[in-house]
Design an enzyme around this catalytic site. Structure first.
Site, PDB file in Angstrom:
ATOM      1  N   PRO A  94       0.812  -1.224   0.000  1.00 48.17           N
ATOM      2  CA  PRO A  94       0.000   0.000   0.000  1.00 48.17           C
ATOM      3  C   PRO A  94       0.846   1.276   0.000  1.00 48.17           C
ATOM      4  CG  PRO A  94      -0.323  -1.254   2.039  1.00 48.17           C
ATOM      5  CD  PRO A  94       0.670  -2.005   1.218  1.00 48.17           C
ATOM      6  N   GLU A 121       2.242  -7.392   8.484  1.00 50.38           N
ATOM      7  CA  GLU A 121       2.353  -5.934   8.611  1.00 50.38           C
ATOM      8  C   GLU A 121       3.354  -5.344   7.617  1.00 50.38           C
ATOM      9  OE1 GLU A 121       0.441  -3.755  10.320  1.00 50.38           O
ATOM     10  OE2 GLU A 121      -0.757  -5.546  10.659  1.00 50.38           O
ATOM     11  N   ARG A 159      -3.285  -7.874 -20.863  1.00 49.68           N
ATOM     12  CA  ARG A 159      -4.118  -7.321 -21.939  1.00 49.68           C
ATOM     13  C   ARG A 159      -3.285  -6.557 -22.970  1.00 49.68           C
ATOM     14  NH1 ARG A 159      -7.331  -3.791 -21.077  1.00 49.68           N
ATOM     15  NH2 ARG A 159      -9.213  -4.440 -22.153  1.00 49.68           N
ATOM     16  N   ASP A 173      -9.799   0.877 -24.844  1.00 51.33           N
ATOM     17  CA  ASP A 173     -10.514   0.844 -23.571  1.00 51.33           C
ATOM     18  C   ASP A 173     -10.394   2.126 -22.784  1.00 51.33           C
ATOM     19  OD1 ASP A 173     -11.499  -1.702 -23.731  1.00 51.33           O
ATOM     20  OD2 ASP A 173      -9.573  -2.550 -23.148  1.00 51.33           O
TER      21      ASP A 173
HETATM   22  N1  ADE Z   1      -0.993  -4.920  -0.126  1.00 52.25           N
HETATM   23  C1  ADE Z   1      -1.895  -4.463   0.764  1.00 52.25           C
HETATM   24  N2  ADE Z   1      -2.602  -3.452   0.277  1.00 52.25           N
HETATM   25  C2  ADE Z   1      -2.152  -3.241  -0.986  1.00 52.25           C
HETATM   26  C3  ADE Z   1      -2.501  -2.324  -2.011  1.00 52.25           C
HETATM   27  N3  ADE Z   1      -3.444  -1.408  -1.848  1.00 52.25           N
HETATM   28  N4  ADE Z   1      -1.819  -2.400  -3.169  1.00 52.25           N
HETATM   29  C4  ADE Z   1      -0.829  -3.302  -3.338  1.00 52.25           C
HETATM   30  N5  ADE Z   1      -0.467  -4.203  -2.401  1.00 52.25           N
HETATM   31  C5  ADE Z   1      -1.114  -4.179  -1.243  1.00 52.25           C
END
Ligand code: ADE
Length: 257
Positions: A94, A121, A159, A173
């Site tokens: 994330p 984590e 793709r 697209d």
């Molecule tokens: N792992 C946990 N959340 C994620 C996300 N939003 N994007 C990529 N990998 C992740």
């Protein structure tokens, strides 16, 4: 004879079976069968040397949860990539830069990519600093791990590999042209009291292409006006958008559609 372009993707994960069904259906299945895409799943646990095959440990300094240990990930990457330092090594997390259609297009030109799926984590920072060449997030939310994110990224890349879709299809697209795709219709011509726009049934290809372009402009203007700011719109497009703005201000006026 045309050379077959293929992208080879290695995925490092603690949960390889998560990938089985999604990557073994439909277009991705065919892409692999035809040799456009090679997917190899690697169990990170196979690269542990300790009796308990530990892949995670407590975080230094305290805190919630567990952190993925660096050694099994380093060993796995070195075993897979050998001496080839040119292979991109992508961590799904994330904290990465947000994945886009443009990134999918660029990644589809790589002969080989290694994806590392983080879990718990997160991963030990030394994996980021010494191994990873790119860190990608699929959006501003947190998943339980990188596996689903890796599948999303692989699908979007596939793709764009030549031969996976009909020629040009991926470029028509939403997002590829910078615009959202306009509304689509199929038979029957009237359903739920709504008629398919006559122009789409007219058979005039140039008129249809023009209508579709304006439908895409309209949808983008209504839903993602921010996307229009990055585009080189011509005078006709700008005039059309002006019309849409006026229509928004005076909704009583008849719409072209
Ligand atoms: N792992 C946990 N959340 C994620 C996300 N939003 N994007 C990529 N990998 C992740």
């Amino acid at each position: 004879m045309l050379k077959l372009l293929t992208v080879w993707i290695d995925v490092l994960t603690l949960f390889p079976s998560m990938f089985m069904s999604p990557l073994q259906e439909s277009i991705l299945k065919r892409a692999q069968q035809c040799g456009h895409l090679t997917l190899l799943l690697h169990q990170i646990r196979d690269y542990t040397f300790d009796r308990h095959q530990m892949t995670d440990d407590l975080p230094y300094g305290g805190g919630r949860g567990m952190v993925m240990k660096p050694e099994p990930i380093f060993r796995a990457v070195h075993a897979i990539s050998g001496t080839d330092a040119s292979i991109p090594i992508v961590l799904l997390s994330p904290q990465g830069r947000t994945f886009t259609q443009q990134m999918a297009m660029t990644m589809a030109q790589q002969p080989r990519i290694i994806f590392i799926c983080g879990h718990y984590e997160g991963v030990d920072e030394r994996v980021r600093q010494c191994l990873v060449t790119d860190e990608i997030s699929i959006g501003d939310y947190v998943l339980t791990g990188g596996e689903l994110a890796a599948m999303v990224v692989i699908d979007a890349i596939a793709r764009f590999i030549p031969g996976v879709l009909a020629p040009g299809a991926a470029f028509d697209d939403s997002y590829a042209s910078g615009l959202l795709e306009g509304s689509q219709y199929t038979r029957p011509p009237v359903y739920a009291g709504i008629e398919v726009p006559a122009v789409l049934r007219s058979g005039h290809h140039a008129v249809i292409a023009h209508w579709k372009h304006q439908a895409a402009l309209q949808k983008t203007y209504m839903r993602r006006p921010d996307l229009l700011e990055n585009l080189d719109l011509d005078r006709e497009d700008l005039a059309f958008i002006k019309e849409l703005q006026q229509l928004q201000r005076n909704p009583g006026e008849p719409n072209e559609e």
